[in-house]
Design a protein around this motif. Structure first.
Motif, PDB file in Angstrom:
ATOM      1  N   CYS A   1      16.022 -20.923  11.230  1.00 57.64           N
ATOM      2  CA  CYS A   1      15.551 -21.031  12.602  1.00 57.64           C
ATOM      3  C   CYS A   1      16.529 -20.401  13.577  1.00 57.64           C
ATOM      4  CB  CYS A   1      15.309 -22.491  12.940  1.00 57.64           C
ATOM      5  SG  CYS A   1      16.763 -23.518  12.650  1.00 57.64           S
ATOM      6  N   GLU A   2      17.205 -19.347  13.151  1.00 57.86           N
ATOM      7  CA  GLU A   2      18.130 -18.595  13.978  1.00 57.86           C
ATOM      8  C   GLU A   2      19.437 -19.330  14.254  1.00 57.86           C
ATOM      9  OE1 GLU A   2      16.006 -17.009  17.325  1.00 57.86           O
ATOM     10  OE2 GLU A   2      14.404 -16.294  16.041  1.00 57.86           O
ATOM     11  N   ILE A   3      19.736 -20.315  13.457  1.00 53.29           N
ATOM     12  CA  ILE A   3      21.050 -20.948  13.492  1.00 53.29           C
ATOM     13  C   ILE A   3      21.881 -20.240  12.433  1.00 53.29           C
ATOM     14  CG2 ILE A   3      22.354 -23.067  13.065  1.00 53.29           C
ATOM     15  CD1 ILE A   3      19.845 -24.611  13.932  1.00 53.29           C
ATOM     16  N   PRO A   4      23.051 -19.742  12.779  1.00 50.70           N
ATOM     17  CA  PRO A   4      23.827 -18.957  11.805  1.00 50.70           C
ATOM     18  C   PRO A   4      24.447 -19.827  10.714  1.00 50.70           C
ATOM     19  CG  PRO A   4      25.058 -19.206  13.837  1.00 50.70           C
ATOM     20  CD  PRO A   4      23.709 -19.837  14.077  1.00 50.70           C
ATOM     21  N   CYS A   5      23.610 -20.246   9.770  1.00 55.61           N
ATOM     22  CA  CYS A   5      24.077 -21.130   8.704  1.00 55.61           C
ATOM     23  C   CYS A   5      24.749 -20.361   7.576  1.00 55.61           C
ATOM     24  CB  CYS A   5      22.918 -21.955   8.148  1.00 55.61           C
ATOM     25  SG  CYS A   5      21.640 -20.940   7.388  1.00 55.61           S
ATOM     26  N   GLY A   6      24.476 -19.069   7.480  1.00 53.11           N
ATOM     27  CA  GLY A   6      25.082 -18.263   6.431  1.00 53.11           C
ATOM     28  C   GLY A   6      24.374 -18.359   5.087  1.00 53.11           C
ATOM     29  N   ILE A   7      23.246 -19.057   5.039  1.00 51.52           N
ATOM     30  CA  ILE A   7      22.488 -19.192   3.795  1.00 51.52           C
ATOM     31  C   ILE A   7      21.321 -18.217   3.866  1.00 51.52           C
ATOM     32  CG2 ILE A   7      21.152 -20.728   2.315  1.00 51.52           C
ATOM     33  CD1 ILE A   7      22.687 -23.061   3.678  1.00 51.52           C
ATOM     34  N   TYR A   8      21.428 -17.132   3.119  1.00 52.51           N
ATOM     35  CA  TYR A   8      20.388 -16.110   3.171  1.00 52.51           C
ATOM     36  C   TYR A   8      19.950 -15.757   1.763  1.00 52.51           C
ATOM     37  CZ  TYR A   8      22.042 -15.592   7.940  1.00 52.51           C
ATOM     38  OH  TYR A   8      22.398 -15.833   9.232  1.00 52.51           O
ATOM     39  N   GLY A   9      18.693 -15.496   1.625  1.00 49.57           N
ATOM     40  CA  GLY A   9      18.141 -15.054   0.354  1.00 49.57           C
ATOM     41  C   GLY A   9      17.335 -13.791   0.582  1.00 49.57           C
ATOM     42  N   ASP A  10      18.039 -12.705   0.863  1.00 50.54           N
ATOM     43  CA  ASP A  10      17.361 -11.459   1.212  1.00 50.54           C
ATOM     44  C   ASP A  10      16.371 -11.015   0.144  1.00 50.54           C
ATOM     45  OD1 ASP A  10      18.946 -11.469   3.490  1.00 50.54           O
ATOM     46  OD2 ASP A  10      20.421 -10.092   2.649  1.00 50.54           O
ATOM     47  N   SER A  11      16.785 -11.027  -1.113  1.00 51.44           N
ATOM     48  CA  SER A  11      15.883 -10.574  -2.182  1.00 51.44           C
ATOM     49  C   SER A  11      14.703 -11.527  -2.345  1.00 51.44           C
ATOM     50  CB  SER A  11      16.636 -10.406  -3.499  1.00 51.44           C
ATOM     51  OG  SER A  11      17.239 -11.609  -3.884  1.00 51.44           O
ATOM     52  N   VAL A  12      14.908 -12.788  -2.021  1.00 51.21           N
ATOM     53  CA  VAL A  12      13.806 -13.758  -2.065  1.00 51.21           C
ATOM     54  C   VAL A  12      12.764 -13.395  -1.013  1.00 51.21           C
ATOM     55  CG1 VAL A  12      13.174 -16.175  -1.689  1.00 51.21           C
ATOM     56  CG2 VAL A  12      15.240 -15.615  -2.976  1.00 51.21           C
ATOM     57  N   ARG A  13      13.225 -12.993   0.172  1.00 54.27           N
ATOM     58  CA  ARG A  13      12.289 -12.629   1.241  1.00 54.27           C
ATOM     59  C   ARG A  13      11.467 -11.406   0.844  1.00 54.27           C
ATOM     60  NH1 ARG A  13      14.513 -16.518   1.820  1.00 54.27           N
ATOM     61  NH2 ARG A  13      14.813 -17.826   3.617  1.00 54.27           N
ATOM     62  N   ILE A  14      12.109 -10.448   0.183  1.00 52.87           N
ATOM     63  CA  ILE A  14      11.387  -9.263  -0.283  1.00 52.87           C
ATOM     64  C   ILE A  14      10.331  -9.674  -1.315  1.00 52.87           C
ATOM     65  CG2 ILE A  14      11.595  -7.069  -1.533  1.00 52.87           C
ATOM     66  CD1 ILE A  14      12.711  -6.944   1.323  1.00 52.87           C
ATOM     67  N   ALA A  15      10.718 -10.556  -2.229  1.00 59.77           N
ATOM     68  CA  ALA A  15       9.759 -11.043  -3.244  1.00 59.77           C
ATOM     69  C   ALA A  15       8.588 -11.756  -2.571  1.00 59.77           C
ATOM     70  CB  ALA A  15      10.467 -11.963  -4.234  1.00 59.77           C
ATOM     71  N   LEU A  16       8.863 -12.519  -1.529  1.00 61.27           N
ATOM     72  CA  LEU A  16       7.789 -13.204  -0.803  1.00 61.27           C
ATOM     73  C   LEU A  16       6.848 -12.209  -0.141  1.00 61.27           C
ATOM     74  CD1 LEU A  16       9.771 -16.154   0.850  1.00 61.27           C
ATOM     75  CD2 LEU A  16       8.065 -16.320  -0.981  1.00 61.27           C
ATOM     76  N   ILE A  17       7.405 -11.137   0.410  1.00 58.54           N
ATOM     77  CA  ILE A  17       6.563 -10.110   1.032  1.00 58.54           C
ATOM     78  C   ILE A  17       5.652  -9.475  -0.021  1.00 58.54           C
ATOM     79  CG2 ILE A  17       6.560  -7.829   2.123  1.00 58.54           C
ATOM     80  CD1 ILE A  17       9.076  -8.702   3.681  1.00 58.54           C
ATOM     81  N   TYR A  18       6.211  -9.146  -1.177  1.00 59.78           N
ATOM     82  CA  TYR A  18       5.375  -8.572  -2.246  1.00 59.78           C
ATOM     83  C   TYR A  18       4.282  -9.555  -2.676  1.00 59.78           C
ATOM     84  CZ  TYR A  18       8.184  -4.371  -3.144  1.00 59.78           C
ATOM     85  OH  TYR A  18       8.813  -3.153  -3.056  1.00 59.78           O
ATOM     86  N   GLU A  19       4.616 -10.829  -2.747  1.00 58.29           N
ATOM     87  CA  GLU A  19       3.618 -11.838  -3.107  1.00 58.29           C
ATOM     88  C   GLU A  19       2.520 -11.915  -2.047  1.00 58.29           C
ATOM     89  OE1 GLU A  19       4.090 -16.476  -3.214  1.00 58.29           O
ATOM     90  OE2 GLU A  19       4.915 -15.628  -5.068  1.00 58.29           O
TER      91      GLU A  19
END
Length: 158
Positions: free
Chosen positions: A28-46
Motif C-alpha cells: 500500500c505504498e509503505i516502504p516495507c522493502g518486501i517485494y516479489g517482482d517476479s511474482v507480480r509478473i507471474a500474476l500478470i501472465y495469469e
C-alpha cells in the motif's frame, strides 16, 4: 473525557471502515522493502491467460442460437476484473514503487528507465483494450509487451 472522545472517534472510524467494506491491500505504498517482482509478473501472465479464456468463452456463448446471457455477463465481468488487476500491478506496484525516477544525465540508466515506462504504458493500455473487445490479437500484444518488460526490468539473464 478526552479519552472517551478519542475512543468514540476510533470506534466511529472503525465502524465506517467496516460498513463500507474497506479492505487493506498488500503493498500500500509503505516502504516495507518486501517485494516479489517476479511474482507480480507471474500474476500478470495469469491474468492474461484468464482474459484470453474469458474472451474465448464470450465468443463461444455469443455465437450460440440461444446465448446464456447470465454466463455471458459473468465472463465479461471476469475479463474486466483481470484486466483491472493488470492495470493495478502496473500502476500501484511497478510505476509507483519499483521504477525509480532517474536523471537524464545518466544516459544508460535513463534509456532503461524510459524503456520500462514505455512498456508499462503499453501493458496498461492493452489491458484497457482487452476490456473493450474480444479480439485475441490484444492478448498476443499483451504477452509480447510483458515479455519485453521482463527483459527490460530484470535484464537478459532473466
Amino acid at each position: 473525557m478526552k479519552k472517551m472522545n478519542k475512543l468514540f472517534s476510533l470506534l466511529m472510524i472503525m465502524s465506517v471502515l467496516t460498513i463500507t467494506g474497506f479492505k487493506a491491500k498488500a503493498h500500500c505504498e509503505i516502504p516495507c522493502g518486501i517485494y516479489g517482482d517476479s511474482v507480480r509478473i507471474a500474476l500478470i501472465y495469469e491474468d492474461i491467460e484468464t482474459i484470453e479464456k474469458s474472451m474465448n468463452k464470450i465468443n463461444t456463448l455469443s455465437d450460440q442460437d440461444s446465448p446464456d446471457y447470465n454466463q455471458l455477463v459473468r465472463w465479461v465481468m471476469n475479463k474486466e476484473e483481470h484486466a483491472k488487476k493488470i492495470q493495478e500491478i502496473v500502476s500501484q506496484y511497478f510505476l509507483h514503487q519499483r521504477i525509480k525516477i532517474v536523471s537524464a544525465d545518466d544516459d544508460a540508466a535513463y534509456l532503461k528507465y524510459t524503456k520500462q515506462l514505455e512498456l508499462l504504458h503499453h501493458i496498461a493500455v492493452f489491458a484497457m483494450k482487452s476490456k473493450q473487445s474480444t479480439d485475441l490479437s490484444i492478448i498476443d500484444t499483451l504477452r509480447e509487451k510483458v515479455h519485453a518488460f521482463e527483459h527490460a526490468y530484470f535484464g537478459d539473464e532473466h
